[in-house]
Design an enzyme around this catalytic site. Structure first.
Site, short mmCIF file in Angstrom:
data_model
loop_
_atom_site.label_atom_id
_atom_site.label_comp_id
_atom_site.label_asym_id
_atom_site.label_seq_id
_atom_site.Cartn_x
_atom_site.Cartn_y
_atom_site.Cartn_z
N ARG A 28 -1.29 41.33 27.15
CA ARG A 28 -1.40 42.55 27.93
C ARG A 28 -0.24 42.77 28.89
O ARG A 28 0.32 43.87 28.97
CB ARG A 28 -2.69 42.53 28.79
CG ARG A 28 -3.92 42.93 28.04
CD ARG A 28 -5.08 42.13 28.54
NE ARG A 28 -4.89 40.75 28.16
CZ ARG A 28 -5.26 40.26 26.97
NH1 ARG A 28 -5.87 41.02 26.13
NH2 ARG A 28 -5.02 39.00 26.64
N THR A 29 0.10 41.76 29.67
CA THR A 29 1.04 42.00 30.76
C THR A 29 2.41 42.37 30.22
O THR A 29 3.01 43.38 30.62
CB THR A 29 1.12 40.75 31.66
OG1 THR A 29 -0.20 40.33 31.98
CG2 THR A 29 1.89 41.05 32.94
N LYS A 59 17.79 23.77 26.33
CA LYS A 59 18.92 22.82 26.37
C LYS A 59 19.11 22.24 27.77
O LYS A 59 20.05 21.48 28.00
CB LYS A 59 20.22 23.54 25.95
CG LYS A 59 20.19 24.09 24.55
CD LYS A 59 21.50 24.81 24.25
CE LYS A 59 21.26 26.16 23.64
NZ LYS A 59 22.40 27.05 23.72
N ARG A 81 7.13 36.01 33.98
CA ARG A 81 5.98 35.09 34.03
C ARG A 81 6.55 33.69 33.82
O ARG A 81 7.06 33.39 32.75
CB ARG A 81 4.93 35.41 32.96
CG ARG A 81 3.82 34.38 32.94
CD ARG A 81 2.70 34.76 31.99
NE ARG A 81 1.94 35.87 32.53
CZ ARG A 81 0.84 36.34 31.95
NH1 ARG A 81 0.39 35.79 30.84
NH2 ARG A 81 0.19 37.36 32.49
N HIS A 110 -1.29 36.58 40.36
CA HIS A 110 -1.03 37.55 39.30
C HIS A 110 -1.16 38.93 39.95
O HIS A 110 -2.11 39.66 39.73
CB HIS A 110 -2.05 37.37 38.18
CG HIS A 110 -1.68 38.04 36.89
ND1 HIS A 110 -0.72 39.03 36.80
CD2 HIS A 110 -2.15 37.86 35.63
CE1 HIS A 110 -0.62 39.42 35.55
NE2 HIS A 110 -1.47 38.72 34.81
N1 CP Z 1 -4.58 39.62 31.93
C1 CP Z 1 -3.47 39.02 31.47
O1 CP Z 1 -2.62 38.57 32.24
O2 CP Z 1 -3.39 38.95 30.12
P1 CP Z 1 -2.15 38.35 29.32
O3 CP Z 1 -2.09 36.87 29.65
O4 CP Z 1 -2.42 38.62 27.89
O5 CP Z 1 -0.91 39.03 29.83
#
Ligand code: CP
Length: 283
Positions: A28-29, A59, A81, A110
């Protein structure tokens, strides 16, 4: 942003280059950030969904050097991320381009998830103040519930029930923060006892990749599954949320319940929120 998503509209990000750098899996993100850029006319100039494997990190290149090098290509924003708690902060220290935190390693944050969660609540209830929310499951390792708790602390008269096994209770840092901000908090182990009292059940996945485990059939631990009975016991106006991915913590029969928003409105809020965020940052 919702209008642009549904009907089209101004290409606010025309000529803007977006980089998405993910060291952990995401559906999703990453996709919603990239779709958001696309809806607004931006270009996803580089995208990696397993950057630890498919970059020179493999590396031995340091994370900071990677960010410095990416900056030489002059992106307008970098969405990250990272599998380290302060990855976004590390990146921001060496980056000229703005950094968006798309999720830290647990127990981290998050932030864009919690913004989309607030949008989902605001659209459904017309307010955040006064809501009663049950957060359920792996609260210790779930960064979404940590970030959502922090944001809820900015509103008035919010009540939060934390429902988890004793092994995955919400961190003391979050509870201490909520205490300082006057948020009413309770902790318990049986979702059935509070499901009928709350406006929102916010279910979470057990983060097995962090070593957490939960045997849902072991009633000595409590009750943490949203099944048809739990869903039907909720108030008619109440909603069921989940940041996803869902494994077994919401049974499939709940998906069609009118209270469920985790596969519909909540996902759409993610796209709209990230469109708005990119526009704000890049303008
Ligand atoms: N909600 C969420 O962060 O989903 P993903 O890990 O799929 O991005």
């Amino acid at each position: 942003m919702e209008t642009i998503f549904k009907l089209g509209g101004p290409q606010y990000l025309k000529g803007k280059r977006i980089v998405t750098l993910f060291y952990e899996p995401s559906t999703r993100t990453r996709m919603s950030f990239e779709m958001a850029a696309s809806y607004l006319g931006g270009v996803v100039a580089f995208s990696s969904d397993n950057a630890g494997e498919f970059s020179s990190a493999k590396k031995g290149e340091t994370f900071e050097d990677t960010i410095r090098v990416i900056n030489c290509y002059r992106p307008h924003v970098i969405v990250i991320r990272y599998n380290h708690e302060i990855g976004a902060e590390l990146a921001a220290r060496v980056s000229r381009a703005p950094i968006i935190n798309a999720g830290d390693r647990v127990p981290g944050q998050h932030p864009t998830q919690s913004l989309l969660d607030l949008l989902t609540l605001q659209k459904r209830f017309g307010k955040i103040d006064g809501l009663k929310i049950a957060m359920v499951g792996d609260l210790k390792n779930g960064r979404t519930v940590r970030s959502l708790s922090y944001l809820l602390g900015k509103f008035n008269d919010v009540k939060i029930h934390f429902i988890s096994p004793s092994s995955t209770r919400m961190g003391e840092d979050v509870k201490e923060y909520l205490g300082r901000h006057g948020v009413w908090v309770s902790e318990s182990t049986d979702l059935r006892e509070v499901a009928g009292q709350v406006d929102v059940v916010y279910q979470t996945r057990t983060q097995t990749e962090c070593g957490a485990s939960l045997d849902r059939s072991d009633r000595s631990l409590g009750y943490f599954t949203v099944d048809g009975n739990v869903a039907d016991s909720m108030q008619d106006h109440a909603i069921i949320m989940h940041p996803l991915p869902r494994i077994d913590e919401i049974t499939p029969d709940v998906d069609a319940n009118h209270r469920s928003v985790y596969l519909t409105a909540q996902v759409e809020s993610g796209l709209i929120t990230r469109m708005a965020l990119l526009k704000m940052i890049l303008e």
